[in-house]
Design a protein around this motif. Structure first.
Motif, PDB file in Angstrom:
ATOM      1  N   SER A 163       5.700  -3.317   1.077  1.00 29.50           N
ATOM      2  CA  SER A 163       5.185  -2.168   0.321  1.00 29.50           C
ATOM      3  C   SER A 163       5.052  -2.490  -1.169  1.00 29.50           C
ATOM      4  N   THR A 166       2.014  -4.670  -1.544  1.00 26.34           N
ATOM      5  CA  THR A 166       0.783  -3.898  -1.354  1.00 26.34           C
ATOM      6  C   THR A 166       0.495  -3.048  -2.583  1.00 26.34           C
ATOM      7  N   ALA A 167       1.531  -2.447  -3.149  1.00 26.84           N
ATOM      8  CA  ALA A 167       1.346  -1.676  -4.390  1.00 26.84           C
ATOM      9  C   ALA A 167       0.801  -2.592  -5.486  1.00 26.84           C
ATOM     10  N   ARG A 168       1.328  -3.816  -5.571  1.00 27.59           N
ATOM     11  CA  ARG A 168       0.819  -4.784  -6.557  1.00 27.59           C
ATOM     12  C   ARG A 168      -0.662  -5.080  -6.303  1.00 27.59           C
ATOM     13  N   TRP A 170      -2.889  -3.234  -4.871  1.00 24.15           N
ATOM     14  CA  TRP A 170      -3.699  -2.062  -5.237  1.00 24.15           C
ATOM     15  C   TRP A 170      -3.903  -1.995  -6.743  1.00 24.15           C
ATOM     16  N   ALA A 274      -1.220   3.215 -10.804  1.00 21.33           N
ATOM     17  CA  ALA A 274       0.034   2.617 -10.339  1.00 21.33           C
ATOM     18  C   ALA A 274       0.980   3.667  -9.747  1.00 21.33           C
ATOM     19  N   ALA A 277      -0.031   4.160  -6.289  1.00 22.52           N
ATOM     20  CA  ALA A 277       0.384   3.003  -5.488  1.00 22.52           C
ATOM     21  C   ALA A 277       1.860   3.127  -5.110  1.00 22.52           C
ATOM     22  N   VAL A 278       2.686   3.543  -6.065  1.00 20.09           N
ATOM     23  CA  VAL A 278       4.125   3.676  -5.791  1.00 20.09           C
ATOM     24  C   VAL A 278       4.372   4.682  -4.668  1.00 20.09           C
ATOM     25  N   ALA A 281       2.866   3.476  -1.216  1.00 22.45           N
ATOM     26  CA  ALA A 281       3.592   2.316  -0.677  1.00 22.45           C
ATOM     27  C   ALA A 281       4.975   2.739  -0.192  1.00 22.45           C
ATOM     28  N   THR A 282       5.592   3.673  -0.901  1.00 20.81           N
ATOM     29  CA  THR A 282       6.966   4.054  -0.555  1.00 20.81           C
ATOM     30  C   THR A 282       7.020   4.936   0.690  1.00 20.81           C
ATOM     31  N   GLY A 466       4.265  -3.232  -8.968  1.00 21.06           N
ATOM     32  CA  GLY A 466       4.828  -2.462  -7.848  1.00 21.06           C
ATOM     33  C   GLY A 466       6.128  -1.774  -8.263  1.00 21.06           C
ATOM     34  N   VAL A 469       8.675   1.267  -6.412  1.00 21.45           N
ATOM     35  CA  VAL A 469       8.770   1.351  -4.953  1.00 21.45           C
ATOM     36  C   VAL A 469      10.216   1.137  -4.500  1.00 21.45           C
TER      37      VAL A 469
END
Ligand code: BES
Ligand code: MG
Ligand code: ZN
Length: 480
Positions: A163, A166-168, A170, A274, A277-278, A281-282, A466, A469
């Protein structure tokens, strides 16, 4: 290529990383004969942190854990993550493909070591014409001896790290390849094999909801806005009211007509999603790790552009709850889009709402890149819990206060609120503006400083971090 963590029962013939205490060589006879051990002990005298040697074609790294009796546990864990990150260079130079971590120290920091190693080995290679040529690493698998860290713990870590990475990814995606529609679809495809339901609202539905903040920011854009709702509701959820996560999803922030003044204030602004994304992803990590919690994640998404149709300073927008806002600065756009999302959150009757937003330069200036800024009107226990989660994973937050005077500063002469409040306390007045749209316990994380790094710092690689997360996950995992 994502580095995979796997659990193994024996170290077989792999390259090895042995975590050890400086004083403890008892484990060594398992791997080395007496002559080798003498050699290693000598090497240990010369090197301060670790020894790397090649034995029978196998790279053997003996990593001495930090000897800092006075440091608290969370600081020690962070030192271990950072030591691991340094070792990535050693492994890359030796063109190591897989390595096995074995703990032989009295305190077991295998989890943090594996975490630091894999996070530091992240690369974003998507846009190179020749990916393999630009791939700096050969390390594609990190094995962990089951006796050092249980397979279950490792599976959990794998999911969390996936996760974070993946956030990174994005955050690293540029606007040219990642507008609101594409981002929302990317959230949905990430959740596809998880028990998370994703619903993407499109412009007509956003209009029907009268989300004047999000629509106002979107006015100058060629890309329609989206509003993404992700929900994870397991049968064994222990919370009768959900935890709602909200993330700022600005796929790009030029500032609009209040254009960002210098190239270096705009060139990272693809990171303005971001927060989105957090939270996305979480929620995926929470679901894949079967946390018994009902969680919802909301993302209002658009870019903030200049066009003949764009909002201008002086315009007045009406948020979906009916509040009017005088837009004095089109660069204070995050709070406009978030106001609609925070109002939307009310319909879930949430136990707690937590938002993540790259909201203000003021937050970044206040604490630098070593942590983020947080505000809370939730009770003390839950606030302390999340601050502690920050220390535990070393994504720390400094708490700032929601004094009422800051709301006074955001009152407008001709509308209910204004979206800027002068040069002082910029993170606070932004937070107070957001709080206006809440009627539930709420926490706000301003991650402007930590979302994107211009240069690498340990396991924080350059670019999207990221960041958030791991601590949000830790908080949810321990939520009572
Ligand atoms: N996205 C920015 C904040 C930001 C700054 C994020 C640096 C990441 C790194 C936000 O939309 C913004 O422009 N905020 C303004 C608000 C001001 C006009 C009141 C700011 O902080 O300058
Ligand atoms: Mg802005
Ligand atoms: Zn912004």
């Amino acid at each position: 290529m994502r580095t995979k963590l796997q659990s193994v029962a024996t170290a077989a013939q792999d390259h090895l990383i042995i975590l050890s205490d400086r004083l403890n060589w008892e484990w060594a006879s398992e791997f080395f004969n007496d002559a080798d051990i003498d050699f290693l002990k000598k090497a240990a005298d010369d090197r301060s942190n670790f020894i790397s040697t090649v034995k029978d074609g196998r790279l053997v790294i003996v990593e001495f854990l930090p000897n800092r009796p006075k440091a608290n546990l969370s600081t020690l864990k962070e030192m271990v993550r950072r030591d691991a990150a340094k070792r990535v260079t050693t492994l890359r130079e030796a063109r190591v493909g897989t390595v096995t971590i074995i703990n032989r120290a009295a305190d077991n920091f295998t989890y943090q070591y594996a975490e630091g190693l894999v996070l530091a080995n992240y690369q974003f290679l998507k846009f190179f014409a020749n990916t393999s040529k630009r791939d700096k690493t050969s390390l594609h698998t990190v094995s962990v001896l089951e006796a050092s860290l249980s397979a279950a713990e490792l599976d959990k870590l794998n999911i969390i790290i996936d996760s974070v990475c993946t956030a990174r990814d994005w955050v690293n995606e540029p606007l040219s390849h990642f507008n609101a529609e594409i981002m929302s679809n990317s959230f949905a495809s990430f959740m596809q094999n998880s028990p998370v339901k994703v619903d993407i609202l499109h412009k007509s539905e956003i209009e029907a909801l009268k989300m004047g903040g999000l629509l106002g920011v979107n006015k100058g854009s060629a890309n329609p806005p989206t509003f993404t709702i992700a929900e994870y509701k397991p049968a064994n959820a222990k919370n009768s009211q959900p935890i709602v996560l909200v993330g700022k999803g600005l796929t790009y922030d030029t500032g609009g007509y209040s254009i960002k003044p210098t190239p270096d204030s705009m060139d990272h602004m693809k990171c303005d999603m971001a927060g989105a994304a957090v939270v996305m992803a979480t929620i995926k990590a929470a679901a894949d790790n079967n946390l018994p919690l009902h969680i919802v994640a909301l993302v209002p998404a658009t870019d903030n552009m200049i066009d003949a149709t764009a909002i201008v300073p002086g315009d007045i927008l009406t948020i979906s709850d009916g509040t009017t806002v005088e837009v004095l600065n089109t660069d204070a756009e995050g709070r406009l889009a978030l106001a609609d999302a925070l109002h939307y959150a009310k319909r879930f009757n949430p136990a707690l709402v937590i938002d993540f937003a790259t909201l203000t330069g003021a937050a970044a200036r206040a604490v630098g890149q070593v942590g983020c800024v947080m505000f809370s009107n939730a009770d003390r226990q839950v606030t302390n819990d999340i601050l502690n989660s920050g220390y535990e994973v070393y994504e720390r937050a400094a708490e700032f206060l929601l004094w009422d005077e800051y709301l006074e500063m955001t009152k407008s002469e001709i509308a209910d609120l204004r979206n800027t409040a002068g040069p002082l306390a910029g993170a606070h007045t932004a937070a107070k503006f957001l709080e206006f749209f809440t009627n539930y316990p709420w926490m706000h994380f301003d991650i402007a400083a930590t979302a994107f790094f211009a240069k690498e710092d340990g396991y924080w690689v350059k670019g999207g971090t990221g960041w958030g997360v791991r601590f949000l996950y830790h908080f949810l995992e321990n939520y009572k």
